[in-house]
Design an enzyme around this catalytic site. Structure first.
Site, PDB file in Angstrom:
ATOM      1  CG  ASP A 184      -1.914   1.082   1.245  1.00  0.00           C
ATOM      2  OD1 ASP A 184      -2.390   1.425   0.149  1.00  0.00           O
ATOM      3  OD2 ASP A 184      -2.242   1.609   2.328  1.00  0.00           O
ATOM      4  CD  GLU A 268      -4.505   0.854  -3.203  1.00  0.00           C
ATOM      5  OE1 GLU A 268      -5.549   0.778  -2.578  1.00  0.00           O
ATOM      6  OE2 GLU A 268      -3.755   1.834  -3.127  1.00  0.00           O
ATOM      7  CB  CYS A 335     -13.217  -5.341   8.967  1.00  0.00           C
ATOM      8  SG  CYS A 335     -12.612  -6.126  10.465  1.00  0.00           S
ATOM      9  CB  CYS A 338     -15.963  -9.185  10.817  1.00  0.00           C
ATOM     10  SG  CYS A 338     -16.213  -7.408  10.658  1.00  0.00           S
ATOM     11  CB  CYS A 354     -13.876  -3.192  12.401  1.00  0.00           C
ATOM     12  SG  CYS A 354     -15.340  -3.943  11.693  1.00  0.00           S
ATOM     13  CB  CYS A 357     -15.816  -7.253  14.631  1.00  0.00           C
ATOM     14  SG  CYS A 357     -14.255  -6.933  13.807  1.00  0.00           S
ATOM     15  CG  ASP A 364      -0.636   3.538   5.600  1.00  0.00           C
ATOM     16  OD1 ASP A 364      -1.636   3.921   4.958  1.00  0.00           O
ATOM     17  OD2 ASP A 364       0.226   4.312   6.057  1.00  0.00           O
TER      18      ASP A 364
END
Ligand SMILES: [Zn+2]
Length: 381
Positions: A184, A268, A335, A338, A354, A357, A364
């Protein structure tokens, strides 16, 4: 597998040689600028662009004319090569697959002086023969691998350089590692890996920016083309060269390290050009947050992600690895625990928490792991 490499060395030149080198570079710049100007006009009037076939014919006519007969002093190959690269630059900038390519620009005497011989040159150990210019020696600090395909002579910050581009055929390599990694890229950290490793940014440009601005102001006070102006100009060029070299060194170290350790790299697919599109907006539609955005732009361009990706790509090709570019959609919002997707998961630029959860981690790092996950899914398909 065929691979291309370039080997750059400093050329040993005497004062009497350099005037001839400047003359060659000047002629190449002249034909580039002249053809670019007429093509710009053609674009403006919605006419067809003249590519090499046409421009090389113009060149022949110019050489016969009284006005431009000075072009005959230059060897014809570098001139033709210059027109070929202009044609290539036009093709690339209209190519939708290459969003980073920009419209060709005019060449400036103080910024670019270079010319290329596609053939006719000879290389003998640390010496090179250039047609119509003679033999030059260069500071050979490493051995040249492969078959020389072309040589480019360029001038930068007071010195002449030779870049020898070679091609060689090698057995298809097999990568020594079997791991896969997600990366990232960001502003606060240059890159974060899904292994948890973080590469801090090199904000050399930021630090040197003030210095550069100061030197630029001094230049503005000097009388144009006076000796003081020329000295100041050289000083600024050296500073630019220093910044560019530090950046390239940083990117090379980072990319070599990652490429050595991982067979598959997932990134990306950022369109850097879109991100850094002019913040100014158009005449009747002023861009929003001009100041904030131009600050961001500076960081984006400063980081050199585009160059970083190119380096990773060719280094992986040489070592038998691969690079996979994925759609960045939701990679910063999902997340890890979850799989809940929400933009509220990202509380700040740096923190991920999150809302479903309660899982929390560095944003990052979460991004890098999600990129890796998407990469795995894509490969499985
Ligand atoms: Zn969760």
């Amino acid at each position: 597998m065929k691979i291309q490499k370039a080997f750059k060395f400093r050329l040993n030149t005497k004062r009497k040689d350099t005037s001839k080198l400047f003359q060659f570079a000047g002629c190449c710049r002249f034909v580039w600028n002249k053809c670019l100007a007429s093509n710009k006009l053609a674009v403006k009037n919605k006419q067809k662009i003249a590519y090499y076939q046409e421009t090389s014919f113009w060149l022949t006519l110019w050489k016969q004319s009284e006005e431009y007969k000075f072009l005959k002093d230059c060897h014809s190959q570098p001139l033709q090569q210059s027109l070929k690269s202009l044609g290539r630059a036009f093709k690339d900038c209209f190519d939708k697959k290459q969003p980073l390519k920009k419209f060709p620009r005019f060449k400036n005497k103080y910024k670019s002086s270079s010319f290329t011989f596609p053939q006719g040159f000879k290389i003998n150990n640390n010496q090179v023969y250039l047609p119509k210019l003679g033999w030059f020696s260069f500071r050979k600090h490493r051995s040249i691998q492969g078959n020389p395909k072309n040589v480019t002579i360029s001038y930068k910050s007071g010195h002449w350089y030779i870049s020898i581009q070679t091609e060689q055929t090698v057995a298809t390599p097999i990568h020594q590692s079997k791991t896969m990694v997600g990366i990232d890229v960001g502003i606060a950290n240059f890159a974060t890996l899904s292994t948890g490793e973080v590469i801090k940014p090199l904000n050399q440009f930021r630090k040197l920016e003030n210095k550069l601005a100061r030197e630029q102001r001094t230049l503005a006070r000097r009388k144009k083309l006076s000796n003081g102006w020329k000295n100041q100009k050289t000083k600024i060029q050296r500073l630019h060269a220093f910044i560019a070299n530090s950046k390239s060194d940083f990117l090379h170290k980072a990319s070599t390290n990652i490429s050595k350790n991982h067979a598959m790299i997932v990134l990306e697919d950022l369109k850097v050009r879109n991100l850094s599109k002019s913040a100014k907006g158009t005449a009747d539609n002023h861009g929003k947050n001009v100041k904030a955005k131009s600050g961001l732009n500076k960081s984006i361009l400063d980081q050199g992600w585009g160059m970083f990706r190119q380096m990773l790509e060719y280094k992986q090709r040489w070592s038998g690895g691969d690079v996979l570019a994925i759609n960045p959609r939701n990679t910063s919002r999902t997340c890890l625990s979850c799989s809940h997707v929400s933009k509220d998961n990202r509380t700040t630029q740096a923190k991920f928490e999150c809302v479903s959860c309660g899982y929390s981690a560095n944003a990052d790092y979460v991004g890098a792991c999600n990129i890796l996950r998407v990469g795995h899914t894509q490969l499985a398909c």
